[in-house]
Design a protein around this motif. Sequence first.
Motif: not given
Length: 281
Positions: A190-219
């Motif tokens: 259960q601890i390992a699954e929680q850590r894996a879910q946290r890692a996926v959340y962090i990766a998704q958050e970083a991806e969204q932030e990168a996409q936001a930077d791309i959108n700002r750069a395009k703007g």
Amino acid sequence: MNRQSSLSLQPLIGGIIAALLVVISFNAFIVINPGQAGVLSILGKAQDGVLLEGIHFKPPVISTVDVYDLTVQKFEVPAESSTKDLQNLSASFAINFRLDPVKVVDIRRTQGTLQNIVSKIVAPQTQESFKIAAARRTVEQAITQRSELKQDFDMALDSRLEKYGIIVLDTSVIDLNFSPEFSRAVEEKQIAEQRAQRAVYIAQEAEQEAQADINRAKGRAEAQRLLAETLKAQGGQLVLQKEAIEAWKQGGAQMPKVLVMSGDNKSSVPFLFNLGDIQTQ
């Protein structure tokens, strides 16, 4: 004198005999209440034919009647087993059952009392039925398929107790426990699954932030393109005027007293100054 004594004893003897007859007559009958069944034994031998509710004759002195409760009985029975993957599994079952009135005589002959029925039949057969149900599954399946585990247990227990004249009405799993090693493994998983879910959340958050930077750069690129087109179309004077005013605002200056424009206000940059500054000089 002897004749008189014998005559005086006759009423006493008669009373004693009458009292014995009364006692014997009362002892010659037994009442079986609703929810009960009786087994008649004469000289220690159980007789065929169960005594159901009502009044029954029994030979006095030489006979006894064992009365059995036919109402629902409830007992908690512990059980232990190994799962398909050789993990220890323990449980506690609440067994609701009643005796088959047709087979009460056989129960009397083979098992005796209700306590013997529980200790010699119900408890061992519960243990064996739990082994059958648990051996078909891994320990994880025992958790996720608990209803199926109970169903297999009920089927095995019903078939085993029916031949003894015991009718199972209902069973329930009071407790289901696993070995300490498996409990630790589940916790670590259960601890390992929680850590894996946290890692996926962090990766998704970083991806969204990168996409936001791309959108700002395009703007910004689009703004620069539009700025370049404006400079090209109007000679750059309007943009330069706008930037001069913005730069003046960002510098923290106060509103000027005088704004001087050249004669051709379409092509010149505004000249800003404060009369107060000139007067102080």
